[in-house]
Design a protein around this motif. Sequence first.
Motif, PDB file in Angstrom:
ATOM      1  N   THR A  77      60.002  73.599  45.713  1.00  0.00           N
ATOM      2  CA  THR A  77      60.503  72.926  44.655  1.00  0.00           C
ATOM      3  C   THR A  77      62.295  73.382  44.476  1.00  0.00           C
ATOM      4  OG1 THR A  77      60.162  74.528  42.899  1.00  0.00           O
ATOM      5  CG2 THR A  77      58.626  72.831  43.208  1.00  0.00           C
ATOM      6  N   GLY A  78      62.591  74.290  45.411  1.00  0.00           N
ATOM      7  CA  GLY A  78      64.057  74.914  45.571  1.00  0.00           C
ATOM      8  C   GLY A  78      64.505  75.895  44.272  1.00  0.00           C
ATOM      9  N   ASN A  79      63.046  76.720  44.005  1.00  0.00           N
ATOM     10  CA  ASN A  79      63.015  77.464  43.043  1.00  0.00           C
ATOM     11  C   ASN A  79      62.692  78.871  43.470  1.00  0.00           C
ATOM     12  OD1 ASN A  79      63.819  75.957  40.168  1.00  0.00           O
ATOM     13  ND2 ASN A  79      62.304  74.671  41.153  1.00  0.00           N
ATOM     14  N   LYS A  80      62.805  79.286  44.591  1.00  0.00           N
ATOM     15  CA  LYS A  80      62.312  80.392  45.299  1.00  0.00           C
ATOM     16  C   LYS A  80      62.505  81.614  44.352  1.00  0.00           C
ATOM     17  CE  LYS A  80      62.121  82.843  49.389  1.00  0.00           C
ATOM     18  NZ  LYS A  80      62.358  84.480  48.909  1.00  0.00           N
ATOM     19  N   ASP A  81      63.798  82.032  43.907  1.00  0.00           N
ATOM     20  CA  ASP A  81      64.323  83.115  43.296  1.00  0.00           C
ATOM     21  C   ASP A  81      63.487  83.272  42.179  1.00  0.00           C
ATOM     22  OD1 ASP A  81      66.146  83.677  45.456  1.00  0.00           O
ATOM     23  OD2 ASP A  81      67.725  83.266  44.241  1.00  0.00           O
ATOM     24  N   LYS A  82      63.447  82.186  41.377  1.00  0.00           N
ATOM     25  CA  LYS A  82      62.683  82.391  39.939  1.00  0.00           C
ATOM     26  C   LYS A  82      61.057  82.608  40.339  1.00  0.00           C
ATOM     27  CE  LYS A  82      61.831  81.963  35.597  1.00  0.00           C
ATOM     28  NZ  LYS A  82      62.155  83.072  34.711  1.00  0.00           N
ATOM     29  N   ALA A  83      60.483  82.152  41.430  1.00  0.00           N
ATOM     30  CA  ALA A  83      58.977  82.263  41.680  1.00  0.00           C
ATOM     31  C   ALA A  83      58.919  83.755  42.257  1.00  0.00           C
ATOM     32  CB  ALA A  83      58.660  81.284  42.726  1.00  0.00           C
ATOM     33  N   ASP A  84      59.859  84.188  42.833  1.00  0.00           N
ATOM     34  CA  ASP A  84      59.706  85.538  43.242  1.00  0.00           C
ATOM     35  C   ASP A  84      59.566  86.423  41.886  1.00  0.00           C
ATOM     36  OD1 ASP A  84      59.513  84.865  45.989  1.00  0.00           O
ATOM     37  OD2 ASP A  84      61.873  85.421  46.305  1.00  0.00           O
ATOM     38  N   GLN A  85      60.569  86.104  41.011  1.00  0.00           N
ATOM     39  CA  GLN A  85      60.704  86.960  39.851  1.00  0.00           C
ATOM     40  C   GLN A  85      59.293  86.771  38.885  1.00  0.00           C
ATOM     41  OE1 GLN A  85      63.970  86.086  37.387  1.00  0.00           O
ATOM     42  NE2 GLN A  85      62.883  86.711  35.493  1.00  0.00           N
TER      43      GLN A  85
END
Length: 318
Positions: free
Chosen positions: A167-175
């Motif tokens: 979805t283009g939300n990799k950084d937030k998913a990692d967090q």
Amino acid sequence: MRPVRTALAGALLGALTLAACGQSGSTTADAPPATPATTAASSQAAAFPVTVQAGNGAVTVPAKPTQIVSLSPTATESLFAIGAGPQVIAVDDQSTYPADAPKTDLSGFKPNAEAIIAKKPDLVVLANDTGGVVAALAKVGIPVLLEPAATKLEESYDEIADLGAATGNKDKADQVTADMKRQIEQFAASAPKDAKLSYFHELDNTPYSVTSSTFIGQIYAMFGLTNIADEAPDAAGGYPKLSTEFVAKADPDLIFLADTKCCGQSKETLAKRPGWGGLSAIKKDQVFPIDDDIASRWGPRVVDLAKAIDEAVKKAAG
């Protein structure tokens, strides 16, 4: 852990290079200087197409999706947690959290390909491939992520990572996954494991339970608890149906009820079951209700389950 692979990594590298060049060059009225927001947006766009290794194999998402349909309550929770909520246009009839998720009459248990296609999604996420829906959607070119029920915590983290990449939300998913790991580990580490407490987790008032081999059972094991269902004569794939006599004889120190919403169970209803009125957990007020949804999903709210177990163990250990 299923690996998340990003296709055309060179495109992302190129975007970063262009960003660097833009920062070092002079700007004009026609080309305003890049801001952190626009730079982040450009980086997200450059990350596509992306290929994610999901339960149905390698799935390529050509562009950042803006019309996501979620047919999994767990996936719905995860999508909103990682910041993809604005990209979600429809969720299934069992997606109850968060409250503002666009709930519809779409079914995740019996998905209807035509009804899903009518929503014009550019990404569909589901937990079950019932009736060959994955193939039906793939036939019309709709990317589908099959994210089945996790059997261990690492799979939960991995599925959230899949959704972040897709979805283009990799950084937030990692967090999100990092926060989950930290909080769950903190709860487990602080639990008084020398108390040697036993427990019974009730899925419904049949009563079905869970063994330590299940996702839920593994969470309890982190707190040093002994599961009475592990001694059931028929493990039934990790979800044994226990007799009232079996539970009465095992006499667990703690009882966790994950059927308060579905079946209206409580300490009072348990006490009316044959042979249960004298159970230690009932007499000592060690019966703990757990939200049915939290206890049945494997997304970010697993932290809430761990917190509830932590509080119960500390109360019982006194």
